[in-house]
Design a protein around this motif. Structure first.
Motif, mmCIF file in Angstrom:
data_model
loop_
_atom_site.group_PDB
_atom_site.id
_atom_site.type_symbol
_atom_site.label_atom_id
_atom_site.label_comp_id
_atom_site.label_asym_id
_atom_site.label_seq_id
_atom_site.Cartn_x
_atom_site.Cartn_y
_atom_site.Cartn_z
ATOM 1 N N GLN A 95 4.023 5.064 -11.625
ATOM 2 C CA GLN A 95 4.585 4.014 -12.479
ATOM 3 C C GLN A 95 4.101 2.635 -12.022
ATOM 4 O OE1 GLN A 95 8.901 4.782 -12.424
ATOM 5 N NE2 GLN A 95 8.737 5.255 -14.609
ATOM 6 N N VAL A 96 4.086 2.429 -10.716
ATOM 7 C CA VAL A 96 3.605 1.150 -10.171
ATOM 8 C C VAL A 96 2.121 0.972 -10.482
ATOM 9 C CG1 VAL A 96 3.157 -0.120 -8.039
ATOM 10 C CG2 VAL A 96 5.348 1.040 -8.355
ATOM 11 N N ILE A 97 1.340 2.039 -10.312
ATOM 12 C CA ILE A 97 -0.094 1.965 -10.593
ATOM 13 C C ILE A 97 -0.336 1.661 -12.072
ATOM 14 C CG2 ILE A 97 -2.236 3.310 -10.628
ATOM 15 C CD1 ILE A 97 -1.174 4.790 -8.142
ATOM 16 N N HIS B 154 0.811 -1.222 0.000
ATOM 17 C CA HIS B 154 0.000 0.000 0.000
ATOM 18 C C HIS B 154 0.843 1.271 0.000
ATOM 19 C CE1 HIS B 154 1.032 -0.392 4.270
ATOM 20 N NE2 HIS B 154 0.803 0.902 4.371
ATOM 21 N N ILE B 155 2.110 1.162 0.383
ATOM 22 C CA ILE B 155 2.948 2.372 0.439
ATOM 23 C C ILE B 155 3.146 2.980 -0.946
ATOM 24 C CG2 ILE B 155 4.141 1.594 2.521
ATOM 25 C CD1 ILE B 155 6.520 0.864 0.739
ATOM 26 N N TYR B 156 2.916 2.177 -2.003
ATOM 27 C CA TYR B 156 3.041 2.701 -3.362
ATOM 28 C C TYR B 156 1.706 3.237 -3.898
ATOM 29 C CZ TYR B 156 7.318 0.000 -2.920
ATOM 30 O OH TYR B 156 8.510 -0.503 -2.468
ATOM 31 N N PHE B 157 0.663 3.105 -3.070
ATOM 32 C CA PHE B 157 -0.650 3.576 -3.488
ATOM 33 C C PHE B 157 -0.953 4.995 -2.986
ATOM 34 C CE2 PHE B 157 -2.338 -1.061 -3.670
ATOM 35 C CZ PHE B 157 -1.673 -1.234 -4.879
ATOM 36 N N LEU C 234 -6.410 2.653 -1.378
ATOM 37 C CA LEU C 234 -6.571 2.323 -2.788
ATOM 38 C C LEU C 234 -6.532 3.593 -3.632
ATOM 39 C CD1 LEU C 234 -9.391 -0.377 -3.042
ATOM 40 C CD2 LEU C 234 -6.962 -0.653 -3.481
ATOM 41 N N PRO C 235 -5.678 3.651 -4.631
ATOM 42 C CA PRO C 235 -5.722 4.791 -5.558
ATOM 43 C C PRO C 235 -6.983 4.719 -6.412
ATOM 44 C CG PRO C 235 -4.161 3.151 -6.331
ATOM 45 C CD PRO C 235 -4.628 2.680 -4.987
ATOM 46 N N GLU C 236 -7.491 5.861 -6.800
ATOM 47 C CA GLU C 236 -8.721 5.881 -7.594
ATOM 48 C C GLU C 236 -8.562 5.111 -8.900
ATOM 49 O OE1 GLU C 236 -10.270 9.759 -8.180
ATOM 50 O OE2 GLU C 236 -10.264 10.272 -6.058
ATOM 51 N N GLU C 237 -7.361 5.102 -9.446
ATOM 52 C CA GLU C 237 -7.137 4.425 -10.727
ATOM 53 C C GLU C 237 -7.369 2.914 -10.645
ATOM 54 O OE1 GLU C 237 -4.253 7.954 -10.536
ATOM 55 O OE2 GLU C 237 -5.115 6.447 -9.207
ATOM 56 N N LEU C 238 -7.231 2.336 -9.447
ATOM 57 C CA LEU C 238 -7.340 0.881 -9.303
ATOM 58 C C LEU C 238 -8.610 0.435 -8.577
ATOM 59 C CD1 LEU C 238 -3.634 0.053 -8.336
ATOM 60 C CD2 LEU C 238 -4.754 -0.385 -10.529
ATOM 61 N N GLN C 239 -9.463 1.363 -8.232
ATOM 62 C CA GLN C 239 -10.630 1.002 -7.425
ATOM 63 C C GLN C 239 -11.577 0.050 -8.147
ATOM 64 O OE1 GLN C 239 -12.560 4.435 -5.784
ATOM 65 N NE2 GLN C 239 -10.845 4.957 -4.453
ATOM 66 N N GLY D 20 -0.076 10.872 3.801
ATOM 67 C CA GLY D 20 0.960 11.871 3.557
ATOM 68 C C GLY D 20 1.937 11.521 2.461
ATOM 69 N N ARG D 21 1.781 10.331 1.818
ATOM 70 C CA ARG D 21 2.691 9.922 0.745
ATOM 71 C C ARG D 21 2.036 10.137 -0.613
ATOM 72 N NH1 ARG D 21 3.324 5.550 4.393
ATOM 73 N NH2 ARG D 21 1.653 4.499 3.243
ATOM 74 N N ALA D 22 2.851 10.464 -1.587
ATOM 75 C CA ALA D 22 2.355 10.580 -2.956
ATOM 76 C C ALA D 22 2.343 9.196 -3.593
ATOM 77 C CB ALA D 22 3.241 11.519 -3.771
ATOM 78 N N PRO D 23 1.338 8.867 -4.401
ATOM 79 C CA PRO D 23 1.310 7.545 -5.049
ATOM 80 C C PRO D 23 2.427 7.405 -6.078
ATOM 81 C CG PRO D 23 -0.448 8.945 -5.893
ATOM 82 C CD PRO D 23 0.171 9.696 -4.755
#
Length: 566
Positions: free
Chosen positions: A117-119, A104-107, A147-152, A111-114
């Motif tokens: 590239q991974v998404i 999830h740290i890549y999502f 969950l990023p919106e792109e992968l929901q 406070g973290r930016a997604p």
């Protein structure tokens, strides 16, 4: 030693759902959990069970510290970087399930930016995974749901339940069996007590439950029913982390509450109703009880004492903490509080002065937030199946929304009135026995039934809190003069007190009129009959109109609540 917490069998509803999703070749699944080992073990069990999943699959684990490793711990190339790991999975040509831990740290979030590239890579892989001749599933596990919106639309969320009673009891049984073989710990529990200890651990992870059982055994070299307290201490840690619920540790027992025998009997009959033995009778878990009545008559006191009687954790819900300034956060706070209470069930959820939290539900001053939170709470009360017993207390009857008192929300509504003479005697006995212990303070004073009878008649119209305070005031008189206590000290304290039955006579009449048809009296019928037979107040004379005693006399004979004995 018992097996690792992750060795549980695939029996729960969530495990069956997971197996079906894997068999249906859902490409991306997401499990929010703290129990990595248990989830991994369940996945491995499913992957090799041909009855659940037709094609057995290899289980690979990815961590940023190790990259992708197999069941033997062997590394599968340089795959610590997320993009390299995804490329490896994309080219894999054998049936497999890849568990991505803390991916999830890549999502983004927190406070973290997604990592776009991974998404993007996950979206690119989607079609290839689906069309791969060999079934491949990727399962993301994390303590947080991000969950990023792109992968929901591409990721399916799977609820993973906390350990069931059978799983926790299996851990306890195995630990007991091992310790009985070694002979180091003395096990003094009946089958029913063993069940109660396991029930007390519901809401903990298997690892937390195992730690709690181990601590209970090693602290004194025994395992008995008293070790339920150790389990509750472990649960207290869960409650402290919510910031909304408060874990109440109360030493009060039912014997410390004077009177209210009708309510006590009702509660006693429902003791142990969360155990498996109750299922033989087809009994559901009791929903809760609403206790209303005159302020200071023991509503909060008896609420706290239920915990010790039932040996269940007591949680206090502060409605004020539910509401906050952020839009939508109040509803989320209520969901969080309910979810936490259900997670550690069986438990008791205490809401003190509930009318103060939900009295403004019809107001539009908060854009309907109070109404939405109240509706959320009502729906949960009506439909809940978890073993959360709700105890709500209220002083101001007029402030209670009518929806709250409809049948189905609470099992019963009890009315706590001014204590009868018999109840006043018991309250006096409790408080005087608790404080009069030093021989120099007692002196020649004897706590006889005649003394209690005299004081109980004299303090006609006093609530329980006022009776406790008059005992304290009398002791202050003796302390100030450095002497032993005298009966006259108690009488003087009574004369110097203006009770609520005088200052709030009109309010008490209104409360009683409300309770006559809507609530059951907490006082048993025999005590009420004894009360009606009393003819006078104080010294046997008729109080003068308008005097302090007149107020108590006016309200004495019209007590509130339906007289039903339990």
């Amino acid at each position: 030693m018992p097996e690792a917490p992750g060795t549980s069998k695939v029996t729960s509803k969530s495990s069956t759902l997971l197996a079906n999703l894997l068999k249906a070749r859902f490409p991306y699944l997401y499990i929010q959990t703290w129990e990595e080992d248990r989830v991994t073990s369940v996945i491995r069990s499913i992957a090799q069970d041909v009855a659940l999943i037709k094609t057995p699959r290899e289980v690979l684990i990815w961590r940023m510290t190790t990259g992708i490793i197999d069941a033997s711990g062997n590394s599968r190339g340089d795959t610590r970087q997320p993009l390299k790991a995804l490329e490896f999975i994309e080219k894999y040509d054998s049936p497999c399930i890849v568990v991505m831990q803390d991916f999830h740290i890549y999502f983004g979030g927190q406070g973290r930016a997604p990592d776009y590239q991974v998404i993007r890579k996950l979206r690119d892989m989607l079609i290839r995974i689906k069309q791969n001749p060999s079934p491949i599933n990727i399962i993301f596990t994390s303590p947080f749901l991000i969950l990023p919106e792109e992968l929901q639309k591409d990721i399916t969320i799977v609820d993973f339940e906390l350990p069931s009673f059978n799983e926790i009891k299996a851990v306890l049984d195995e630990m007991i069996a091992v310790n009985e073989q070694r002979g180091r710990i003395q096990i003094v529990v009946t089958p029913e007590e063993r069940e109660r200890i396991a029930k007390a651990a519901l809401g903990l992870t298997l690892s937390e439950a195992e730690n709690a059982f181990a601590r209970a055994m090693v602290e004194d070299g025994y395992l008995d029913i008293r070790d339920v307290e150790v389990i509750l201490e472990e649960k207290e840690q869960i409650i402290k982390k919510t910031g909304i619920l408060e874990f109440i540790r109360s030493e009060l027992k039912m014997e410390d509450v004077g009177g209210l025998e009708n309510l006590k009997r009702w509660l006693t009959k429902r003791n142990r109703s969360w155990l498996e033995s109750a299922s033989k009778y087809g009994l559901p878990a009791p929903k809760g009880v609403l206790i209303t009545g005159v302020p200071g008559c023991g509503k909060s006191l008896i609420s706290k004492s239920i915990s010790s009687m039932w040996q269940l954790p007591l949680l206090r819900l502060d409605i004020g903490k539910i509401f906050s300034g952020l839009i939508g956060s109040s509803e989320e706070n209520m969901r969080k509080a309910i979810k936490t209470a259900e997670a550690i069930s069986p438990c008791i959820l205490w809401i003190d002065e509930i009318e103060k939290g939900f009295s403004a539900t019809s107001s539009s001053g908060d854009s309907g937030t109070s109404a939405r939170v109240f509706a959320q709470f009502l729906t949960w009360m009506q439909e809940k199946t978890s073993q959360v017993f709700v105890v709500a207390t209220a002083n101001n009857i007029a402030g209670l929304p009518p929806e709250l008192m409809r049948k189905g929300r609470f099992d019963e509504i009890f009315f706590v009135d001014l204590p009868t003479k018999r109840e006043r005697k018991e309250i006096l006995r409790l408080h005087m026995s608790k404080r009069l212990k030093h021989p120099e303070v007692i002196g020649d004073f004897q706590l006889t039934d005649e003394v209690l009878e005299d004081l109980a008649v004299t303090c006609e119209g006093f609530v329980g809190a006022e009776i406790e305070q008059l005992v304290i005031d009398a002791l202050f008189e003796a302390y100030a003069e450095d002497r032993s206590i005298l009966l006259e000290d108690f009488r003087r304290a009574i004369v110097n007190t203006v009770p609520l039955s005088v200052t709030q006579a009109e309010q008490i009449r209104a409360i009683r009129e409300w309770a006559n048809v809507r609530a059951v009296t907490a006082t048993p019928k025999e005590d009420l009959e004894d009360y009606v037979k009393e003819e006078t107040v104080l010294d046997g004379g008729n109080p003068a109109p308008g005097s302090q005693d007149q107020g108590a006399d006016d309200i004495r004979f019209k007590r509130g609540g339906r007289t039903i004995d339990f």
